[in-house]
Design a protein around this motif. Structure first.
Motif, PDB file in Angstrom:
ATOM      1  N   UNK A   1       0.973  -1.243   0.174  1.00 12.69           N
ATOM      2  CA  UNK A   1       0.064  -0.042   0.016  1.00 12.69           C
ATOM      3  C   UNK A   1       0.762   1.281   0.032  1.00 12.69           C
ATOM      4  N   UNK A   2       1.927   1.239  -0.659  1.00  8.72           N
ATOM      5  CA  UNK A   2       3.038   2.182  -0.686  1.00  8.72           C
ATOM      6  C   UNK A   2       2.259   3.717  -1.183  1.00  8.72           C
ATOM      7  N   UNK A   3       1.371   3.595  -2.274  1.00  8.36           N
ATOM      8  CA  UNK A   3       0.667   4.763  -2.544  1.00  8.36           C
ATOM      9  C   UNK A   3      -0.039   5.690  -1.655  1.00  8.36           C
ATOM     10  N   UNK A   4      -0.649   4.731  -0.580  1.00  8.40           N
ATOM     11  CA  UNK A   4      -1.742   5.428   0.288  1.00  8.40           C
ATOM     12  C   UNK A   4      -1.009   5.627   1.489  1.00  8.40           C
ATOM     13  N   UNK A   5      -0.389   4.376   2.184  1.00  6.58           N
ATOM     14  CA  UNK A   5      -0.032   4.517   3.482  1.00  6.58           C
ATOM     15  C   UNK A   5       0.508   5.531   4.121  1.00  6.58           C
ATOM     16  N   UNK A   6       1.421   6.253   3.650  1.00  3.86           N
ATOM     17  CA  UNK A   6       2.051   7.580   4.154  1.00  3.86           C
ATOM     18  C   UNK A   6       0.809   8.508   4.575  1.00  3.86           C
ATOM     19  N   UNK A   7      -0.026   8.576   3.481  1.00  6.54           N
ATOM     20  CA  UNK A   7      -0.965   9.584   3.570  1.00  6.54           C
ATOM     21  C   UNK A   7      -1.996   9.248   4.809  1.00  6.54           C
ATOM     22  N   UNK A   8      -2.450   8.107   4.838  1.00  7.31           N
ATOM     23  CA  UNK A   8      -3.417   7.662   5.750  1.00  7.31           C
ATOM     24  C   UNK A   8      -2.655   7.530   7.123  1.00  7.31           C
ATOM     25  N   UNK A   9      -1.247   7.452   7.195  1.00  6.81           N
ATOM     26  CA  UNK A   9      -0.655   7.158   8.675  1.00  6.81           C
ATOM     27  C   UNK A   9      -0.591   8.629   9.184  1.00  6.81           C
ATOM     28  N   UNK A  10      -0.344   9.478   8.463  1.00  9.18           N
ATOM     29  CA  UNK A  10      -0.139  10.977   8.750  1.00  9.18           C
ATOM     30  C   UNK A  10      -1.327  11.324   9.284  1.00  9.18           C
ATOM     31  N   UNK A  11      -2.295  11.172   8.679  1.00  5.26           N
ATOM     32  CA  UNK A  11      -3.712  11.481   9.218  1.00  5.26           C
ATOM     33  C   UNK A  11      -4.017  11.043  10.703  1.00  5.26           C
ATOM     34  N   UNK A  12      -3.450   9.646  10.826  1.00  9.31           N
ATOM     35  CA  UNK A  12      -3.900   8.963  11.990  1.00  9.31           C
ATOM     36  C   UNK A  12      -2.974   9.585  13.096  1.00  9.31           C
ATOM     37  N   UNK A  13      -1.670   9.612  12.812  1.00  6.17           N
ATOM     38  CA  UNK A  13      -0.968   9.952  14.018  1.00  6.17           C
ATOM     39  C   UNK A  13      -1.093  11.365  14.428  1.00  6.17           C
ATOM     40  N   UNK A  14      -1.778  12.148  13.582  1.00  8.66           N
ATOM     41  CA  UNK A  14      -1.940  13.705  14.040  1.00  8.66           C
ATOM     42  C   UNK A  14      -3.588  13.634  14.500  1.00  8.66           C
ATOM     43  N   UNK A  15      -4.307  12.751  14.514  1.00  8.83           N
ATOM     44  CA  UNK A  15      -5.569  12.656  14.886  1.00  8.83           C
ATOM     45  C   UNK A  15      -5.903  12.835  16.400  1.00  8.83           C
ATOM     46  N   UNK A  16      -6.546  13.521  17.041  1.00  8.88           N
ATOM     47  CA  UNK A  16      -6.771  13.555  18.374  1.00  8.88           C
ATOM     48  C   UNK A  16      -8.141  13.437  18.769  1.00  8.88           C
ATOM     49  N   UNK A  17      -8.656  12.836  19.689  1.00 10.68           N
ATOM     50  CA  UNK A  17      -9.949  12.309  20.142  1.00 10.68           C
ATOM     51  C   UNK A  17     -10.198  12.868  21.451  1.00 10.68           C
ATOM     52  N   UNK A  18     -10.909  13.873  21.897  1.00 13.03           N
ATOM     53  CA  UNK A  18     -11.134  14.354  23.119  1.00 13.03           C
ATOM     54  C   UNK A  18     -11.353  13.265  24.239  1.00 13.03           C
ATOM     55  N   UNK A  19     -10.704  13.221  25.127  1.00 14.05           N
ATOM     56  CA  UNK A  19     -10.751  12.229  26.424  1.00 14.05           C
ATOM     57  C   UNK A  19     -10.487  10.830  26.015  1.00 14.05           C
ATOM     58  N   UNK A  20      -9.662  10.633  24.958  1.00 11.74           N
ATOM     59  CA  UNK A  20      -9.323   9.315  24.417  1.00 11.74           C
ATOM     60  C   UNK A  20      -7.893   9.201  23.991  1.00 11.74           C
ATOM     61  N   UNK A  21      -7.303   8.128  24.632  1.00 14.07           N
ATOM     62  CA  UNK A  21      -5.987   7.917  24.379  1.00 14.07           C
ATOM     63  C   UNK A  21      -5.883   7.044  22.961  1.00 14.07           C
ATOM     64  N   UNK A  22      -5.003   6.857  22.035  1.00 13.37           N
ATOM     65  CA  UNK A  22      -5.111   6.218  20.999  1.00 13.37           C
ATOM     66  C   UNK A  22      -3.781   5.484  20.684  1.00 13.37           C
ATOM     67  N   UNK A  23      -3.786   4.325  20.256  1.00 13.95           N
ATOM     68  CA  UNK A  23      -2.547   3.832  20.014  1.00 13.95           C
ATOM     69  C   UNK A  23      -2.664   2.979  18.432  1.00 13.95           C
ATOM     70  N   UNK A  24      -1.635   3.154  17.700  1.00 13.17           N
ATOM     71  CA  UNK A  24      -1.970   2.587  16.152  1.00 13.17           C
ATOM     72  C   UNK A  24      -1.127   1.296  16.159  1.00 13.17           C
ATOM     73  N   UNK A  25      -1.664   0.217  15.790  1.00 18.33           N
ATOM     74  CA  UNK A  25      -1.051  -1.015  15.909  1.00 18.33           C
ATOM     75  C   UNK A  25      -0.838  -1.548  14.333  1.00 18.33           C
ATOM     76  N   UNK A  26       0.260  -1.338  13.829  1.00 16.87           N
ATOM     77  CA  UNK A  26       0.342  -1.465  12.376  1.00 16.87           C
ATOM     78  C   UNK A  26       1.139  -2.907  12.066  1.00 16.87           C
ATOM     79  N   UNK A  27       0.375  -3.906  11.374  1.00 21.66           N
ATOM     80  CA  UNK A  27       1.056  -5.166  11.083  1.00 21.66           C
ATOM     81  C   UNK A  27       1.377  -4.943   9.651  1.00 21.66           C
ATOM     82  N   UNK A  28       2.459  -4.978   9.466  1.00 23.87           N
ATOM     83  CA  UNK A  28       3.007  -4.978   7.882  1.00 23.87           C
ATOM     84  C   UNK A  28       3.536  -6.496   7.505  1.00 23.87           C
ATOM     85  N   UNK A  29       2.984  -6.911   6.488  1.00 27.65           N
ATOM     86  CA  UNK A  29       2.814  -8.484   5.917  1.00 27.65           C
ATOM     87  C   UNK A  29       4.210  -8.763   4.897  1.00 27.65           C
TER      88      UNK A  29
END
Length: 649
Positions: A371-399
Motif C-alpha cells: 500500500x505504498x501509494x496511500x499508506x503514508x497519507x493515511x498514517x499521517x492523518x492517523x498520527x495527527x488525529x486527536x480524540x477528546x478524552x481518548x488515548x490512541x495507539x496505532x497497531x500496524x501489522x506489515x506483511x
C-alpha cells in the motif's frame, strides 16, 4: 455478629448526608447507565411506572419507591422460607444446592477454595455456609437485621460443629448489617465477591459496583446473578413477568449488565443463563406470593393435587436468571469531583463527592500489504488525529510488502503512538488483523485499512455509542448518508462500488454484496445492511472467550458471526466511503474469496463457540506465569477432570 441499630437504620445520618433523602418517591431524570435523558414509559406495575431507556435499553422503576416503602418490604418474612408446615429446612436445602452451583462456577472460572469470599445480599446465609464448608474465609453483608441474625447463627453453628476442620489461616465468619458503600471493610481484601439477585435492588448500580471493585484484591472475581430481560420467562410473560416487583428497581439484559461492568472497570466477562435448584412446591409458593393472572390459579390447584414427593423433588432449572463472572481490571484512575442531578441521593438534587475518572484507550488495527501509494497519507492523518478524552495507539501489522511499503512503515518505528509488528510473509488480511488484535491494549478496537476508501473523520461518531455505553459493537455502514461533519451531501445512499474504470466489475461485486449480506442475515437472524464494512468497532472485552482462525477476507465473516453468536447486536452508523477498483489496488479475488465466504457461512453456523473452554484456558494461561508446574497440574486436573458444571454454550 457485627451490627447495631444505627448501622441497620435505613435513615442513618451517614446515609442521609451521602446518599438518600426521605421522600414519597425518588425520581430519576436520566438513565443512570448511559446518562440519556430520554426515558420512555412502558407500563404501570403495582402503582409504579416502569420506564426504559431507548438508548441502552435499561429498564427501571421511575419514580422509585421511597426508603419507607422498601423498609416495609424487607421485613422479617421477606425471604420465602417455607411452602408447607415444617418446610423451612427443605427451602434451605434448595438454596444451598443453588449456592453449590454458583461456587462451582466461580472455582471453575479461577477462584480456588481457601480464598476470602464476600457475599453481598447474603440473605439467611445458605451460600456463606456452603463456602465456609469449602474452606473459604467468608464475610456477608445483608440489609435485613433479621436475616443477619439468622445467617450469623448458622455460620456459628457450622463452625462449632466443624471446629477441627478450620484451617489455621481461616478467620471468623462474620455478617455485617448495612450496605456495601457504608461498610468499613478494608480495600483490596477479598478474592471473590458473590451477589446473587442483589444488583436489581440497588439505587445506584454504578456506584455500588465501584464500591465492590475497591474491596476486591487485584485480579479478584465477581459472580453476579440477576433476573434477565433476555430470559424466556420475561419474553413469555411480558408485563406479568414474576420479576416485576416493587423492590426491583432495575431490570437488566446481557448488554446492559456487561456495559455496567465495563464502566466500573471489570473485564474478562463470561455471561450465561443462570440455573437454580428448585422444587415444584417452592415455585408454587413463589407464584402464590407474587400472583400472576392465569398461572397462579393453576399452581394453587397443582399444589393441592400433587403428591408431596413431587412437590419436594429437586430440579435444576433456568427460568429468569443471568449469571455473569468477571475479573477486576487494574486501571489507572485520576481523582475528580463529579456532579449528579438525577433524583434523591444523587437522583433529584445536585450532589458532589469523590469519584474517579478513567481515560479510555482506542487501538486502531491497521493491516498493511503493498500500500505504498496511500499508506503514508493515511498514517499521517492517523498520527495527527486527536480524540477528546481518548488515548490512541496505532497497531500496524506489515506483511513483508514487495512494493517498498515496509520502508515507509519503518519510518514510524519510534513514534510514541505506533506499535509496529513486522510479519515474515503475507498470510492474508485476516491473519494480519488477528495478529494486531493480539497486541492491542485499548479498551476499544477499530479496524482501519491503509487506503483512502474511508474517512477518518467518522471515528468520533463511530466511537460515541461505545463511550456512552449504549452499544458494544458498531459497524460503519456504507449505506445511508453520514450525519456528522465534513461530509459530501451529494453522495448516493448506496456507496459500495462505483468503479469508473471498471463498471462491470463494480456491478458484479455489488450483486455479490447483496447475495452474501442476505445469506448472512437469513442464517443468523440479523438485519444488517453492511456486515462487510472495514469499520468494525467494538469493546476489546467482547472478544474474550472467542478464538479466530480465518486468514483472508473470510475473517470479516468470522468476526461478525462470532460476535453475533456471543450476543452482541451491531449498531450500524452511516460513514463516508469512496470505493477503489482493482486497478487502484483492491485485493479481493473474484474466484477464490467467495468460496471461503460460503464455507464461513456454513461453518460458523454449526461450529460451537466453546466459550467456557476458551475462558478456562485463557485464565489458566494467565495463572501460569505466577505458578509452578505442580500447581498448574493440580489446577488443570480440578478444572478439566473433576468439574461437573453444565454450561449452555
Amino acid at each position: 455478629m457485627i451490627y447495631d441499630d444505627k448501622n441497620c437504620s435505613l435513615l442513618s445520618n451517614n446515609l442521609k448526608t451521602a446518599r438518600y433523602e426521605v421522600s414519597n418517591t425518588l425520581e430519576l431524570t436520566y438513565c443512570p447507565l448511559c446518562k440519556s435523558g430520554d426515558l420512555q414509559n412502558d407500563f404501570i406495575h403495582e402503582g409504579f411506572q416502569v420506564q426504559s431507556c431507548p438508548s441502552c435499553h435499561l429498564k427501571m422503576l421511575n419514580p422509585q419507591p421511597s426508603d419507607q416503602t422498601l423498609a416495609a418490604i424487607y421485613s422479617a418474612d421477606y425471604f420465602l422460607t417455607g411452602y408447607t408446615p415444617g418446610a423451612e429446612q427443605k427451602v434451605s436445602e434448595l438454596k444451598r444446592a443453588t449456592a453449590r452451583l454458583y461456587l462451582d462456577m466461580a472455582e471453575e472460572y479461577g477462584t480456588r477454595s481457601g480464598s476470602k469470599l464476600l457475599e453481598i445480599g447474603s440473605g439467611l446465609g445458605d451460600l456463606l455456609v456452603e463456602a465456609q464448608a469449602r474452606g473459604f474465609e467468608v464475610t456477608g453483608i445483608e440489609y435485613s437485621k433479621h436475616a443477619v441474625e439468622t445467617a450469623q447463627a448458622r455460620l456459628n453453628s457450622w463452625a462449632g460443629r466443624h471446629k477441627s476442620n478450620q484451617g489455621p489461616a481461616q478467620g471468623p465468619a462474620q455478617v455485617i448489617c448495612g450496605e456495601v458503600e457504608q461498610t468499613n471493610l478494608p480495600e483490596a481484601s477479598f478474592d471473590i465477591c458473590i451477589m446473587a439477585d442483589v444488583l436489581e435492588h440497588t439505587r445506584q448500580p454504578e456506584r455500588f459496583m465501584k464500591a465492590v471493585h475497591r474491596l476486591l484484591k487485584p485480579g479478584g472475581i465477581i459472580l453476579i446473578t440477576v433476573p434477565s430481560l433476555d430470559s424466556w420467562s420475561a419474553k413469555l410473560l411480558g408485563q406479568n413477568w414474576m420479576e416485576y416487583k416493587t423492590e426491583h428497581l432495575y431490570y437488566f439484559n446481557k448488554a446492559t449488565l456487561e456495559t455496567l461492568l465495563f464502566l466500573t472497570n471489570f473485564n474478562r466477562v463470561l455471561t450465561r443463563p443462570s440455573p437454580k435448584i428448585l422444587s415444584a412446591g417452592y415455585v408454587f409458593a413463589h407464584f402464590d406470593r407474587y400472583p400472576i393472572p392465569m398461572i397462579t390459579p393453576v399452581t394453587r390447584l397443582a399444589s393441592r393435587l400433587l403428591p408431596k414427593t413431587l412437590l419436594d423433588r429437586h430440579v435444576k432449572l433456568v427460568a429468569s436468571g443471568l449469571v455473569v463472572i468477571a475479573r477486576k481490571q487494574e486501571i489507572e484512575i485520576a481523582p475528580r469531583l463529579w456532579e449528579t442531578t438525577v433524583g434523591v441521593g444523587g437522583y433529584g438534587s445536585t450532589t458532589v463527592g469523590d469519584g474517579s475518572a478513567r481515560r479510555f484507550k482506542l487501538s486502531v488495527i491497521m493491516p498493511v500489504f503493498n500500500e505504498r501509494k496511500t499508506f503514508s497519507q493515511v498514517m499521517e492523518l492517523l498520527v495527527q488525529k486527536e480524540i477528546d478524552g481518548l488515548e490512541m495507539e496505532i497497531v500496524v501489522v506489515e506483511s513483508n510488502s514487495t512494493d517498498g511499503t515496509r520502508e515507509e512503515v519503518l519510518k514510524y518505528k519510534d513514534h510514541p503512538k505506533v506499535k509496529l509488528i513486522l510479519e515474515d510473509k503475507p498470510q492474508g488480511k485476516g491473519h494480519a488483523v488477528r495478529t494486531g488484535l493480539a497486541h492491542a491494549a485499548g479498551d476499544f478496537i477499530l479496524i482501519q485499512d491503509a487506503d483512502l476508501e474511508y474517512d477518518l473523520n467518522d471515528y468520533e461518531e463511530l466511537l460515541a455509542p461505545l463511550r456512552a455505553g449504549t452499544s458494544a459493537f458498531v459497524l460503519g455502514s456504507r449505506h445511508g448518508q453520514p450525519t456528522g461533519y465534513n461530509r459530501t451531501a451529494s453522495r448516493s445512499a448506496w456507496k459500495i462500488r462505483h468503479f469508473i474504470d471498471q463498471p462491470e466489475m463494480g456491478l458484479l461485486l455489488n450483486f455479490g454484496h447483496i447475495f452474501f449480506t442476505t445469506a448472512l442475515n437469513v442464517l443468523y437472524g440479523q438485519r444488517t445492511k453492511d456486515p462487510f464494512t472495514m469499520y468494525k468497532v467494538f469493546r476489546r472485552d467482547c472478544l474474550f472467550g472467542l478464538n479466530f482462525e480465518c486468514n483472508r477476507f473470510d475473517f470479516d465473516f468470522e468476526l461478525v458471526i462470532k460476535l453475533w453468536r456471543k450476543g452482541y447486536k451491531a449498531l450500524e452508523i452511516p460513514v463516508s466511503y469512496n470505493s477503489r477498483s482493482f486497478n487502484e489496488g483492491k485485493k479481493v479475488t473474484i474466484l477464490r474469496d467467495p468460496l471461503t465466504w460460503l464455507r464461513a457461512l456454513a461453518r460458523y453456523r454449526l461450529q460451537p463457540l466453546n466459550l467456557v473452554k476458551n475462558v478456562r484456558e485463557a485464565n489458566l494461561a494467565e495463572l501460569a506465569s505466577d505458578r509452578s508446574g505442580e500447581e498448574i497440574s493440580e489446577i488443570l486436573t480440578a478444572v478439566f477432570l473433576d468439574s461437573e458444571i453444565e454450561w449452555e454454550v
